[in-house]
Design a protein around this motif. Structure first.
Motif, PDB file in Angstrom:
ATOM      1  N   ARG A  68      33.026  31.667  27.307  1.00 50.89           N
ATOM      2  CA  ARG A  68      32.645  33.053  27.006  1.00 50.89           C
ATOM      3  C   ARG A  68      33.596  34.051  27.676  1.00 50.89           C
ATOM      4  NH1 ARG A  68      27.185  31.657  28.468  1.00 50.89           N
ATOM      5  NH2 ARG A  68      27.387  33.125  30.193  1.00 50.89           N
ATOM      6  N   VAL A  69      33.984  33.760  28.898  1.00 51.93           N
ATOM      7  CA  VAL A  69      34.909  34.663  29.602  1.00 51.93           C
ATOM      8  C   VAL A  69      36.262  34.680  28.904  1.00 51.93           C
ATOM      9  CG1 VAL A  69      36.185  35.006  31.758  1.00 51.93           C
ATOM     10  CG2 VAL A  69      33.749  34.486  31.825  1.00 51.93           C
ATOM     11  N   VAL A  70      36.759  33.516  28.536  1.00 44.08           N
ATOM     12  CA  VAL A  70      38.050  33.445  27.853  1.00 44.08           C
ATOM     13  C   VAL A  70      37.975  34.126  26.488  1.00 44.08           C
ATOM     14  CG1 VAL A  70      39.715  31.855  26.824  1.00 44.08           C
ATOM     15  CG2 VAL A  70      38.810  31.399  29.100  1.00 44.08           C
ATOM     16  N   ALA A  71      36.882  33.953  25.788  1.00 42.66           N
ATOM     17  CA  ALA A  71      36.732  34.573  24.470  1.00 42.66           C
ATOM     18  C   ALA A  71      36.632  36.096  24.578  1.00 42.66           C
ATOM     19  CB  ALA A  71      35.501  34.018  23.768  1.00 42.66           C
ATOM     20  N   ALA A  72      36.060  36.594  25.671  1.00 40.68           N
ATOM     21  CA  ALA A  72      35.902  38.045  25.842  1.00 40.68           C
ATOM     22  C   ALA A  72      37.174  38.703  26.374  1.00 40.68           C
ATOM     23  CB  ALA A  72      34.744  38.324  26.789  1.00 40.68           C
TER      24      ALA A  72
END
Length: 140
Positions: A68-72
């Motif tokens: 989720r962090v990488v996608a955001a």
């Protein structure tokens, strides 16, 4: 070393003397040797906290959180865009260099010939109040 400073060091760095500041370690250890009962009480209080903190561990983040962090995260600009910006900056610097060279050439021309430009023959729109011309704008 005062008792207040010893307490401050123990509260900040813990009961283990290896974590105390190098420049104060010897003085703190000698104060503790001279005031063993008081020092042991302070060290015992801090040792309990040190043990509790040493036992506490943080679980590694779950894979879903990492995704989720990488996608955001914002996308990086493509290399093509960065190269284009570099060329624009180089062109801007080149234009500035060309202007500087043209100005240096004009100044050196007048220095080499020894003749400044004639301002009294120049049209009135080129005159200013600093060039000594006789142009009077007050009548307009």
């Amino acid at each position: 070393m005062t008792p207040e400073r010893f307490r401050t060091i123990v509260d900040a760095y813990g009961a283990d003397p290896r974590r105390w500041p190098d420049e104060e370690r010897a003085a703190a250890e000698s104060w503790a040797d001279l005031h063993r009962i008081e020092a042991d009480a302070m060290l015992a209080e801090s040792a309990n906290l040190d043990a509790w903190l040493a036992d506490h561990t943080v679980a590694p983040p779950e894979r879903a959180l990492i995704e989720r962090v990488v996608a955001a995260a914002p996308n990086r600009r493509p290399v093509k865009h960065r190269v284009r910006l570099w060329w624009q900056g180089a062109a801007f610097a080149g234009i500035g260099l060309a202007g500087g060279l043209a100005g240096a050439f004009a100044v050196s021309f007048f220095v080499m010939t020894g003749q400044p430009p004639q301002t009294h023959d120049s049209p009135s729109y080129l005159a200013s109040s600093f060039d000594g011309s006789g142009v009077d704008w007050s009548g307009e």
